[in-house]
Design a protein around this motif. Structure first.
Motif, short mmCIF file in Angstrom:
data_model
loop_
_atom_site.label_atom_id
_atom_site.label_comp_id
_atom_site.label_asym_id
_atom_site.label_seq_id
_atom_site.Cartn_x
_atom_site.Cartn_y
_atom_site.Cartn_z
N MET A 7 9.11 1.41 2.01
CA MET A 7 9.18 0.12 1.35
C MET A 7 9.68 0.27 -0.08
O MET A 7 9.42 1.27 -0.74
CB MET A 7 7.80 -0.55 1.34
N THR A 8 10.39 -0.75 -0.57
CA THR A 8 10.74 -0.80 -1.98
C THR A 8 9.56 -1.36 -2.77
O THR A 8 8.62 -1.92 -2.19
CB THR A 8 11.96 -1.70 -2.22
N TRP A 9 9.64 -1.26 -4.10
CA TRP A 9 8.53 -1.80 -4.89
C TRP A 9 8.43 -3.31 -4.74
O TRP A 9 7.33 -3.87 -4.76
CB TRP A 9 8.65 -1.39 -6.35
N GLU A 10 9.57 -3.97 -4.55
CA GLU A 10 9.54 -5.42 -4.35
C GLU A 10 8.85 -5.77 -3.03
O GLU A 10 8.11 -6.75 -2.94
CB GLU A 10 10.96 -5.98 -4.36
N GLU A 11 9.08 -4.97 -2.01
CA GLU A 11 8.45 -5.22 -0.71
C GLU A 11 6.95 -4.96 -0.76
O GLU A 11 6.16 -5.67 -0.13
CB GLU A 11 9.12 -4.36 0.35
N VAL A 12 6.54 -3.94 -1.53
CA VAL A 12 5.11 -3.69 -1.71
C VAL A 12 4.46 -4.87 -2.42
O VAL A 12 3.42 -5.38 -2.00
CB VAL A 12 4.87 -2.39 -2.49
N ALA A 13 5.10 -5.33 -3.50
CA ALA A 13 4.55 -6.46 -4.26
C ALA A 13 4.48 -7.72 -3.39
O ALA A 13 3.51 -8.48 -3.47
CB ALA A 13 5.41 -6.72 -5.49
N SER A 14 5.48 -7.92 -2.55
CA SER A 14 5.49 -9.09 -1.68
C SER A 14 4.36 -9.03 -0.66
O SER A 14 3.68 -10.02 -0.39
CB SER A 14 6.84 -9.19 -0.96
N ALA A 15 4.15 -7.85 -0.08
CA ALA A 15 3.08 -7.70 0.90
C ALA A 15 1.72 -7.99 0.26
O ALA A 15 0.89 -8.71 0.82
CB ALA A 15 3.09 -6.29 1.47
N VAL A 16 1.50 -7.44 -0.92
CA VAL A 16 0.23 -7.67 -1.62
C VAL A 16 0.05 -9.14 -1.95
O VAL A 16 -1.04 -9.70 -1.78
CB VAL A 16 0.16 -6.81 -2.91
N SER A 17 1.12 -9.81 -2.38
CA SER A 17 1.02 -11.23 -2.72
C SER A 17 0.72 -12.09 -1.49
O SER A 17 0.16 -13.18 -1.60
CB SER A 17 2.33 -11.71 -3.36
N GLN A 18 1.05 -11.58 -0.30
CA GLN A 18 0.75 -12.28 0.95
C GLN A 18 -0.63 -11.95 1.49
O GLN A 18 -1.01 -12.40 2.56
CB GLN A 18 1.80 -11.94 1.99
N ALA A 101 -3.55 0.05 -8.84
CA ALA A 101 -2.52 -0.48 -9.74
C ALA A 101 -1.44 -1.25 -8.97
O ALA A 101 -0.77 -2.13 -9.54
CB ALA A 101 -1.88 0.65 -10.55
N SER A 102 -1.27 -0.93 -7.69
CA SER A 102 -0.29 -1.64 -6.86
C SER A 102 -0.86 -2.88 -6.20
O SER A 102 -0.15 -3.59 -5.48
CB SER A 102 0.25 -0.70 -5.77
N GLY A 103 -2.15 -3.16 -6.43
CA GLY A 103 -2.76 -4.36 -5.88
C GLY A 103 -3.66 -4.13 -4.69
O GLY A 103 -4.18 -5.10 -4.10
N ILE A 104 -3.88 -2.88 -4.31
CA ILE A 104 -4.77 -2.57 -3.19
C ILE A 104 -6.22 -2.79 -3.60
O ILE A 104 -6.64 -2.32 -4.66
CB ILE A 104 -4.58 -1.11 -2.74
N ASP A 105 -6.99 -3.51 -2.78
CA ASP A 105 -8.41 -3.67 -3.08
C ASP A 105 -9.32 -3.18 -1.95
O ASP A 105 -10.54 -3.25 -2.05
CB ASP A 105 -8.75 -5.12 -3.44
N ARG A 106 -8.71 -2.65 -0.89
CA ARG A 106 -9.45 -2.00 0.19
C ARG A 106 -8.70 -0.73 0.57
O ARG A 106 -7.52 -0.79 0.90
CB ARG A 106 -9.56 -2.91 1.42
N LEU A 107 -9.38 0.40 0.52
CA LEU A 107 -8.74 1.68 0.83
C LEU A 107 -9.56 2.40 1.89
O LEU A 107 -10.76 2.65 1.71
CB LEU A 107 -8.65 2.55 -0.44
N VAL A 108 -8.91 2.71 3.01
CA VAL A 108 -9.58 3.41 4.10
C VAL A 108 -9.01 4.83 4.18
O VAL A 108 -7.82 5.02 4.44
CB VAL A 108 -9.37 2.69 5.44
N LEU A 109 -9.86 5.82 3.91
CA LEU A 109 -9.49 7.22 4.03
C LEU A 109 -9.73 7.66 5.46
O LEU A 109 -10.87 7.64 5.93
CB LEU A 109 -10.32 8.08 3.07
N VAL A 110 -8.69 8.05 6.16
CA VAL A 110 -8.83 8.49 7.56
C VAL A 110 -8.63 10.01 7.58
O VAL A 110 -7.52 10.51 7.41
CB VAL A 110 -7.82 7.78 8.48
#
Length: 261
Positions: A7-18, A101-110
């Motif tokens: 993903m590009t940074w714009e696509e990451v930002a878009s996913a987070v905004s959704q 910093a990228s907008g993640i608020d749930r992180l699952v370590l597998v």
């Protein structure tokens, strides 16, 4: 599918905004897996499992970490590339900072390697105290559910490169399996009754604990289906979970005015 490496940074930002704010970090290891299996097995299962399940879930798949805490495998067999526990703690906590910093608020370590457990739990403690709005979970590939755990422990309590792991690689990554070595790979679990946690050089003759000669691709396919179904259910729940209480980590009860003196 939201695969961060593609993903590009714009696509990451878009996913987070959704609202796609749950990330999955596969963590493996690079270590000896007996005479019959490649050193990348733990990373292969973490990557393949998470990639397969992420296709059906609204999560961002982070790149797999292929190194882990494998010190217990000793220098007896070539091929192991291990991180110290404190190094793994720092790596995961650093990655968690950047995910937030990228907008993640749930992180699952597998986690695909057993002895990553302690440093990963330490990193979890650090991250959730450092970031008030981050929820973080630790899931072990061999313990996603009771049926998955029982399958992994079927032929050894202190298993490694055993029936379950060999079957999974037969089904998913046959290039990692040396079929001509299976007959000589079996080695029993010698840890029953032990008080101390002994390194593998003192518990196994060849780096194996269990009976890989009994494995089949069909066994691996069944086990992988269970792992995918059970991890998928877990990730769907994780993407919707909220803390039981909304109290801040950083402010005391007195500061919040929640308690009268």
């Amino acid at each position: 599918m939201y695969e961060l490496a593609n993903m590009t940074w714009e696509e990451v930002a878009s996913a987070v905004s959704q609202g796609i704010t749950t990330a999955v970090l596969p963590i493996g290891a690079t270590e000896q897996h007996g005479p019959h299996m490649g050193c990348g097995m733990d990373s292969a299962i973490a990557q393949t499992l998470c990639h397969t399940v992420a296709k059906d879930c609204d999560v961002i798949l982070l790149p797999t970490l292929p190194y882990g805490c494998s010190l217990g495998h000793s220098h007896r067999w070539p091929g192991t590339l291990a991180l110290n526990p404190k190094t793994l703690i720092d790596v995961i906590s650093d990655l968690g900072d950047w995910a937030v910093a990228s907008g993640i608020d749930r992180l699952v370590l597998v986690n695909g390697h057993v002895t990553n457990a302690a440093p990963l739990r330490c990193a979890l403690e650090i991250l959730r105290s450092r970031h008030d709005n981050l929820m973080i979970a630790l899931v072990h590939t061999a313990q996603i559910s009771q049926r998955v755990k029982e399958a992994h422990h079927q032929d050894a309590e202190d298993w490694h490169a055993n029936h379950a792991e060999t079957a999974l690689m037969m089904a998913l990554h046959p290039e990692l399996v040396r079929n001509d070595k299976l007959a000589e790979a079996d080695d029993p679990d010698r840890t029953e009754g032990c008080i101390f946690s002994h390194p593998v050089n003192r518990t196994s003759l060849n780096g194996v604990t269990g009976y890989p000669s009994k494995a089949s691709a069909a066994d691996g396919e069944q086990l992988f289906d269970w792992m995918c179904a059970d991890l998928r259910e877990l990730l769907i729940k994780a993407s919707n979970e909220k803390p039981p209480l909304a109290h801040s980590y950083s402010h005391s009860v007195l500061q919040q005015g929640d308690m009268e003196l």
